[in-house]
Write a protein that holds these residues in place. Sequence first.
Motif, PDB file in Angstrom:
ATOM      1  N   LEU A   1       0.846  -1.197   0.000  1.00  8.92           N
ATOM      2  CA  LEU A   1       0.000   0.000   0.000  1.00  8.92           C
ATOM      3  C   LEU A   1       0.881   1.247   0.000  1.00  8.92           C
ATOM      4  O   LEU A   1       1.819   1.359   0.799  1.00  8.92           O
ATOM      5  N   ASP A   2       0.570   2.185  -0.878  1.00 11.76           N
ATOM      6  CA  ASP A   2       1.260   3.481  -0.892  1.00 11.76           C
ATOM      7  C   ASP A   2       0.510   4.415   0.059  1.00 11.76           C
ATOM      8  O   ASP A   2      -0.402   5.142  -0.336  1.00 11.76           O
ATOM      9  N   LEU A   3       0.891   4.366   1.337  1.00 13.15           N
ATOM     10  CA  LEU A   3       0.235   5.163   2.380  1.00 13.15           C
ATOM     11  C   LEU A   3       0.996   6.473   2.553  1.00 13.15           C
ATOM     12  O   LEU A   3       2.203   6.465   2.799  1.00 13.15           O
ATOM     13  N   ARG A   4       0.268   7.588   2.448  1.00 16.29           N
ATOM     14  CA  ARG A   4       0.907   8.900   2.575  1.00 16.29           C
ATOM     15  C   ARG A   4       0.102   9.824   3.478  1.00 16.29           C
ATOM     16  O   ARG A   4      -1.105   9.659   3.660  1.00 16.29           O
ATOM     17  N   VAL A   5       0.803  10.812   4.000  1.00 14.60           N
ATOM     18  CA  VAL A   5       0.153  11.877   4.770  1.00 14.60           C
ATOM     19  C   VAL A   5      -0.414  12.903   3.805  1.00 14.60           C
ATOM     20  O   VAL A   5       0.207  13.229   2.784  1.00 14.60           O
ATOM     21  N   GLY A   6      -1.618  13.405   4.113  1.00 16.73           N
ATOM     22  CA  GLY A   6      -2.229  14.444   3.291  1.00 16.73           C
ATOM     23  C   GLY A   6      -2.863  15.523   4.156  1.00 16.73           C
ATOM     24  O   GLY A   6      -3.156  15.308   5.337  1.00 16.73           O
TER      25      GLY A   6
ATOM     26  N   ASP B   1     -21.714   4.038  11.979  1.00 20.19           N
ATOM     27  CA  ASP B   1     -21.797   5.487  12.153  1.00 20.19           C
ATOM     28  C   ASP B   1     -20.691   6.049  13.031  1.00 20.19           C
ATOM     29  O   ASP B   1     -20.515   7.270  13.100  1.00 20.19           O
ATOM     30  N   CYS B   2     -19.963   5.196  13.755  1.00 21.94           N
ATOM     31  CA  CYS B   2     -18.878   5.674  14.629  1.00 21.94           C
ATOM     32  C   CYS B   2     -17.558   5.566  13.875  1.00 21.94           C
ATOM     33  O   CYS B   2     -16.876   4.543  13.908  1.00 21.94           O
ATOM     34  N   ILE B   3     -17.219   6.640  13.175  1.00 24.02           N
ATOM     35  CA  ILE B   3     -16.049   6.648  12.278  1.00 24.02           C
ATOM     36  C   ILE B   3     -15.156   7.832  12.622  1.00 24.02           C
ATOM     37  O   ILE B   3     -15.636   8.934  12.904  1.00 24.02           O
ATOM     38  N   GLU B   4     -13.834   7.604  12.605  1.00 19.88           N
ATOM     39  CA  GLU B   4     -12.852   8.675  12.760  1.00 19.88           C
ATOM     40  C   GLU B   4     -11.777   8.525  11.687  1.00 19.88           C
ATOM     41  O   GLU B   4     -11.464   7.403  11.268  1.00 19.88           O
ATOM     42  N   LEU B   5     -11.242   9.659  11.267  1.00 19.15           N
ATOM     43  CA  LEU B   5     -10.135   9.633  10.311  1.00 19.15           C
ATOM     44  C   LEU B   5      -8.829   9.369  11.045  1.00 19.15           C
ATOM     45  O   LEU B   5      -8.556   9.978  12.080  1.00 19.15           O
ATOM     46  N   LEU B   6      -8.044   8.436  10.534  1.00 20.58           N
ATOM     47  CA  LEU B   6      -6.743   8.164  11.126  1.00 20.58           C
ATOM     48  C   LEU B   6      -5.865   9.406  10.980  1.00 20.58           C
ATOM     49  O   LEU B   6      -5.856  10.061   9.931  1.00 20.58           O
ATOM     50  N   THR B   7      -5.109   9.742  12.017  1.00 16.32           N
ATOM     51  CA  THR B   7      -4.299  10.967  11.991  1.00 16.32           C
ATOM     52  C   THR B   7      -2.809  10.622  12.057  1.00 16.32           C
ATOM     53  O   THR B   7      -2.397   9.744  12.831  1.00 16.32           O
ATOM     54  N   PRO B   8      -1.981  11.306  11.276  1.00 15.88           N
ATOM     55  CA  PRO B   8      -0.526  11.102  11.330  1.00 15.88           C
ATOM     56  C   PRO B   8       0.063  11.782  12.565  1.00 15.88           C
ATOM     57  O   PRO B   8      -0.604  12.590  13.226  1.00 15.88           O
ATOM     58  N   PRO B   9       1.328  11.505  12.896  1.00 15.36           N
ATOM     59  CA  PRO B   9       1.943  12.124  14.080  1.00 15.36           C
ATOM     60  C   PRO B   9       2.168  13.623  13.883  1.00 15.36           C
ATOM     61  O   PRO B   9       2.253  14.108  12.751  1.00 15.36           O
ATOM     62  N   PRO B  10       2.263  14.377  14.984  1.00 20.97           N
ATOM     63  CA  PRO B  10       2.546  15.820  14.875  1.00 20.97           C
ATOM     64  C   PRO B  10       3.847  16.067  14.116  1.00 20.97           C
ATOM     65  O   PRO B  10       4.812  15.306  14.237  1.00 20.97           O
ATOM     66  N   GLY B  11       3.851  17.133  13.334  1.00 20.18           N
ATOM     67  CA  GLY B  11       5.037  17.466  12.546  1.00 20.18           C
ATOM     68  C   GLY B  11       5.061  16.845  11.173  1.00 20.18           C
ATOM     69  O   GLY B  11       5.975  17.110  10.382  1.00 20.18           O
ATOM     70  N   SER B  12       4.075  15.983  10.862  1.00 20.28           N
ATOM     71  CA  SER B  12       4.031  15.358   9.535  1.00 20.28           C
ATOM     72  C   SER B  12       3.689  16.394   8.475  1.00 20.28           C
ATOM     73  O   SER B  12       2.972  17.370   8.733  1.00 20.28           O
ATOM     74  N   MET B  13       4.185  16.150   7.255  1.00 24.08           N
ATOM     75  CA  MET B  13       3.938  17.054   6.139  1.00 24.08           C
ATOM     76  C   MET B  13       3.265  16.288   5.009  1.00 24.08           C
ATOM     77  O   MET B  13       3.440  15.062   4.878  1.00 24.08           O
ATOM     78  N   PRO B  14       2.477  16.978   4.161  1.00 27.76           N
ATOM     79  CA  PRO B  14       1.861  16.296   3.014  1.00 27.76           C
ATOM     80  C   PRO B  14       2.913  15.583   2.161  1.00 27.76           C
ATOM     81  O   PRO B  14       3.952  16.153   1.827  1.00 27.76           O
ATOM     82  N   GLY B  15       2.650  14.324   1.853  1.00 22.43           N
ATOM     83  CA  GLY B  15       3.579  13.526   1.051  1.00 22.43           C
ATOM     84  C   GLY B  15       4.468  12.610   1.863  1.00 22.43           C
ATOM     85  O   GLY B  15       5.113  11.713   1.299  1.00 22.43           O
ATOM     86  N   ASP B  16       4.525  12.793   3.203  1.00 20.43           N
ATOM     87  CA  ASP B  16       5.314  11.881   4.030  1.00 20.43           C
ATOM     88  C   ASP B  16       4.778  10.465   3.893  1.00 20.43           C
ATOM     89  O   ASP B  16       3.560  10.244   3.895  1.00 20.43           O
ATOM     90  N   ARG B  17       5.677   9.500   3.812  1.00 22.46           N
ATOM     91  CA  ARG B  17       5.282   8.102   3.654  1.00 22.46           C
ATOM     92  C   ARG B  17       5.074   7.440   5.016  1.00 22.46           C
ATOM     93  O   ARG B  17       5.828   7.690   5.958  1.00 22.46           O
ATOM     94  N   ILE B  18       4.056   6.591   5.084  1.00 20.60           N
ATOM     95  CA  ILE B  18       3.833   5.748   6.261  1.00 20.60           C
ATOM     96  C   ILE B  18       4.490   4.404   5.972  1.00 20.60           C
ATOM     97  O   ILE B  18       4.226   3.780   4.937  1.00 20.60           O
ATOM     98  N   THR B  19       5.364   3.964   6.859  1.00 18.37           N
ATOM     99  CA  THR B  19       6.108   2.724   6.656  1.00 18.37           C
ATOM    100  C   THR B  19       5.893   1.786   7.839  1.00 18.37           C
ATOM    101  O   THR B  19       5.321   2.169   8.864  1.00 18.37           O
ATOM    102  N   PHE B  20       6.419   0.546   7.687  1.00 10.40           N
ATOM    103  CA  PHE B  20       6.245  -0.487   8.696  1.00 10.40           C
ATOM    104  C   PHE B  20       7.585  -1.172   8.908  1.00 10.40           C
ATOM    105  O   PHE B  20       8.190  -1.679   7.957  1.00 10.40           O
ATOM    106  N   LEU B  21       8.048  -1.190  10.157  1.00 12.19           N
ATOM    107  CA  LEU B  21       9.382  -1.684  10.467  1.00 12.19           C
ATOM    108  C   LEU B  21       9.589  -3.113  10.004  1.00 12.19           C
ATOM    109  O   LEU B  21      10.644  -3.462   9.461  1.00 12.19           O
ATOM    110  N   ASN B  22       8.587  -3.962  10.190  1.00 12.58           N
ATOM    111  CA  ASN B  22       8.740  -5.387   9.863  1.00 12.58           C
ATOM    112  C   ASN B  22       8.363  -5.727   8.424  1.00 12.58           C
ATOM    113  O   ASN B  22       8.475  -6.891   8.020  1.00 12.58           O
TER     114      ASN B  22
END
Length: 298
Positions: free
Chosen positions: A142-147, A220-241
């Motif tokens: 998955l190409d997961l990015r901050v927006g 009906d109980c939905i929330e948008l996942l939020t990136p960590p503070p300081g993230s910028m648009p285009g930052d990639r979300i990665t997984f250590l393993n």
Amino acid sequence: MDKADDLISPSFEAVLMKMEPVDGAQIMDYIKTHALLTREKALLQSSVREQKKLLVENGKLKKDIEDLRLQLQDKQKRRLAKALFSPAPPPPQTGPASTDSPANQPAQERRDGQRKRRDRKIQSGTGSELLGATPRMDVSRLDLRVGRVLSAQSHAQSLSIQEVDVGEPAPRTVVSKLGTNVQLDQLSGAMVVLICNGKARKLRGVVSKARLVCCSQSKDCIELLTPPPGSMPGDRITFLNFPGEADKELPSKERVFERLQPDLCVDAKGVAQYKGCAFEVKGKGLCRAPTLINCSIR
């Protein structure tokens, strides 16, 4: 001194003894010893030269063997490729009919079409099964990015449209179904997580070019996942393993996200994870749900 005697002429020894009757024998022994050492030194130097010559020839032989091995591997690869991509042999003729007859044309066209589709799959990287490789199935595809949401407005049948900056020259249009508890007027400027390599699709007349990642406990109980503070648009979300590279575009037929979804969740601390491995923006922190815990990700 037998070997040294062969190197010294008897006449030379006789002349020396006549000239130096007292010290002649000692001088002769010295000369014989020196001659013997000189001969042994010459033999040793010759042996060293032969050894160096053998080392050079051995190195050339090793290089020739390696070249032959590479040539053999290259020939084997070409034979394998020829066997994989060569057209299937035509069926045997049971009569005098020509292969160009109208009865044979549909079958030949089908074979040509199948071969072309197979070649296109291999060139695009989606035909790995044809080459005996099994495509991996984990979250790294998955190409997961901050927006950053630039604007949000309602659309038809409980859908909404967001314009999201994902670090590209132009924002992406995203069509989402967020539920009633997400206030669209509060989304502008919000930092979100998106899947950016899904195939673009038209929803109620609008082409959606990404997917917002949400967490939910119910319809009906939905929330948008939020990136960590300081993230910028285009930052990639990665997984250590799971360090693999994301697909350029997820194949629709593989339903990659749907197959990964059972292992995507938010844990008891509100951290988004896949098989126990957190969603992470390197150097900035982990992705979280604003308030929900122990829930699914969709």
